[in-house]
Write a protein that holds these residues in place. Structure first.
Motif, mmCIF file in Angstrom:
data_model
loop_
_atom_site.group_PDB
_atom_site.id
_atom_site.type_symbol
_atom_site.label_atom_id
_atom_site.label_comp_id
_atom_site.label_asym_id
_atom_site.label_seq_id
_atom_site.Cartn_x
_atom_site.Cartn_y
_atom_site.Cartn_z
ATOM 1 N N TYR A 166 0.874 -1.173 0.000
ATOM 2 C CA TYR A 166 0.000 0.000 0.000
ATOM 3 C C TYR A 166 0.908 1.219 0.000
ATOM 4 O O TYR A 166 1.575 1.495 0.999
ATOM 5 C CB TYR A 166 -0.886 -0.017 1.245
ATOM 6 C CG TYR A 166 -1.779 1.185 1.388
ATOM 7 C CD1 TYR A 166 -2.870 1.359 0.555
ATOM 8 C CD2 TYR A 166 -1.542 2.138 2.369
ATOM 9 C CE1 TYR A 166 -3.704 2.450 0.690
ATOM 10 C CE2 TYR A 166 -2.371 3.242 2.513
ATOM 11 C CZ TYR A 166 -3.451 3.394 1.678
ATOM 12 O OH TYR A 166 -4.276 4.473 1.809
ATOM 13 N N ARG A 174 -12.035 -1.177 2.664
ATOM 14 C CA ARG A 174 -12.530 -1.152 1.290
ATOM 15 C C ARG A 174 -14.022 -1.470 1.258
ATOM 16 O O ARG A 174 -14.526 -2.192 2.112
ATOM 17 C CB ARG A 174 -11.757 -2.155 0.439
ATOM 18 C CG ARG A 174 -10.321 -1.713 0.194
ATOM 19 C CD ARG A 174 -9.592 -2.740 -0.624
ATOM 20 N NE ARG A 174 -8.263 -2.293 -0.925
ATOM 21 C CZ ARG A 174 -7.905 -1.679 -2.061
ATOM 22 N NH1 ARG A 174 -8.807 -1.449 -2.992
ATOM 23 N NH2 ARG A 174 -6.663 -1.315 -2.266
ATOM 24 N N TYR A 216 -9.106 7.513 -3.757
ATOM 25 C CA TYR A 216 -9.678 6.175 -3.823
ATOM 26 C C TYR A 216 -9.378 5.546 -5.172
ATOM 27 O O TYR A 216 -9.617 6.140 -6.216
ATOM 28 C CB TYR A 216 -11.191 6.220 -3.579
ATOM 29 C CG TYR A 216 -11.845 4.874 -3.706
ATOM 30 C CD1 TYR A 216 -11.474 3.830 -2.870
ATOM 31 C CD2 TYR A 216 -12.811 4.627 -4.663
ATOM 32 C CE1 TYR A 216 -12.052 2.577 -2.976
ATOM 33 C CE2 TYR A 216 -13.406 3.381 -4.780
ATOM 34 C CZ TYR A 216 -13.014 2.366 -3.934
ATOM 35 O OH TYR A 216 -13.587 1.130 -4.045
ATOM 36 N N GLN A 217 -8.824 4.343 -5.157
ATOM 37 C CA GLN A 217 -8.491 3.605 -6.374
ATOM 38 C C GLN A 217 -9.191 2.254 -6.310
ATOM 39 O O GLN A 217 -8.631 1.290 -5.785
ATOM 40 C CB GLN A 217 -6.984 3.430 -6.494
ATOM 41 C CG GLN A 217 -6.241 4.740 -6.569
ATOM 42 C CD GLN A 217 -4.739 4.533 -6.558
ATOM 43 O OE1 GLN A 217 -4.240 3.424 -6.534
ATOM 44 N NE2 GLN A 217 -4.009 5.625 -6.582
ATOM 45 N N GLU A 246 -15.570 -4.940 -3.107
ATOM 46 C CA GLU A 246 -14.184 -5.352 -3.344
ATOM 47 C C GLU A 246 -13.778 -6.568 -2.517
ATOM 48 O O GLU A 246 -12.720 -7.145 -2.737
ATOM 49 C CB GLU A 246 -13.234 -4.192 -3.063
ATOM 50 C CG GLU A 246 -13.371 -3.084 -4.083
ATOM 51 C CD GLU A 246 -12.214 -2.120 -4.020
ATOM 52 O OE1 GLU A 246 -11.063 -2.545 -3.832
ATOM 53 O OE2 GLU A 246 -12.478 -0.916 -4.164
ATOM 54 N N TRP A 288 -2.122 6.841 0.727
ATOM 55 C CA TRP A 288 -3.354 7.360 0.167
ATOM 56 C C TRP A 288 -3.077 8.248 -1.028
ATOM 57 O O TRP A 288 -2.288 9.188 -0.948
ATOM 58 C CB TRP A 288 -4.124 8.134 1.235
ATOM 59 C CG TRP A 288 -5.397 8.716 0.734
ATOM 60 C CD1 TRP A 288 -5.647 10.027 0.476
ATOM 61 C CD2 TRP A 288 -6.604 8.019 0.412
ATOM 62 N NE1 TRP A 288 -6.918 10.180 0.018
ATOM 63 C CE2 TRP A 288 -7.537 8.962 -0.030
ATOM 64 C CE3 TRP A 288 -6.982 6.680 0.451
ATOM 65 C CZ2 TRP A 288 -8.819 8.622 -0.422
ATOM 66 C CZ3 TRP A 288 -8.264 6.343 0.063
ATOM 67 C CH2 TRP A 288 -9.164 7.307 -0.371
ATOM 68 N N VAL A 304 -7.794 -1.788 -6.980
ATOM 69 C CA VAL A 304 -6.340 -1.811 -7.125
ATOM 70 C C VAL A 304 -5.780 -2.341 -5.808
ATOM 71 O O VAL A 304 -5.950 -1.712 -4.768
ATOM 72 C CB VAL A 304 -5.769 -0.407 -7.423
ATOM 73 C CG1 VAL A 304 -4.255 -0.441 -7.432
ATOM 74 C CG2 VAL A 304 -6.313 0.116 -8.741
#
Length: 146
Positions: free
Chosen positions: A31, A68, A37-38, A72, A34, A41
């Motif tokens: 990760y 998430r 928001y993706q 997702e 930030w 992914v």
């Protein structure tokens, strides 16, 4: 005492498997911080994460925590299943014997809240979380006299 012995004793003592919660982003998979928001992914497995999850899941009920959105979770569940790791995915923090998270700031009654605030202030001022450094405490108040 090794992990296996400790968990075996804990299980037999209570008759149920202890719950261990592990965070997804930044703890199990990469990760970068930030960046808005993706959706959908997900990073690559971090070194040792799969082996550690397998060991935990052999002895404990494994819960993977994520912030998430629910749509997702199937992706996370699929990646866990690919590695033959039995785990529940959720965004709700269940009662557990341990929580493993890259963003956790540990609290210790022996060290008290000033040490915890100091750790938080150092983290926030480092800028490592992808946000602008923040001076949480400024001049910290004096420690209470015991």
């Amino acid at each position: 005492m090794g992990m296996r012995q400790a968990l075996t004793e804990k299980t037999s003592e209570h008759g149920v498997r202890p719950v261990v919660c592990v965070d997804w982003d930044g703890t199990l998979v990469g990760y970068p911080g930030w960046a808005g928001y993706q959706p959908h992914v997900h990073g690559e497995w971090l070194p040792g994460a799969v082996a550690a999850l397998r060991m935990i899941a052999r002895h404990c009920e494994l819960v993977v925590l994520t912030t998430r959105p629910e749509d997702e979770w199937p992706q996370i569940e699929f990646r866990l299943a690919q590695e033959r790791i039995a785990a529940r995915v959720t965004n709700q923090k269940p009662p557990a014997v341990a929580y493993i998270d890259d963003r956790a700031i540990p609290y210790s009654e022996a060290d008290g809240w000033w040490a915890t605030l100091d750790s938080l202030a150092r983290w926030l001022s480092s800028g490592e979380d992808g946000w602008e450094p923040l001076d949480l405490l400024g001049d910290p108040p004096p420690k209470p006299v015991s």
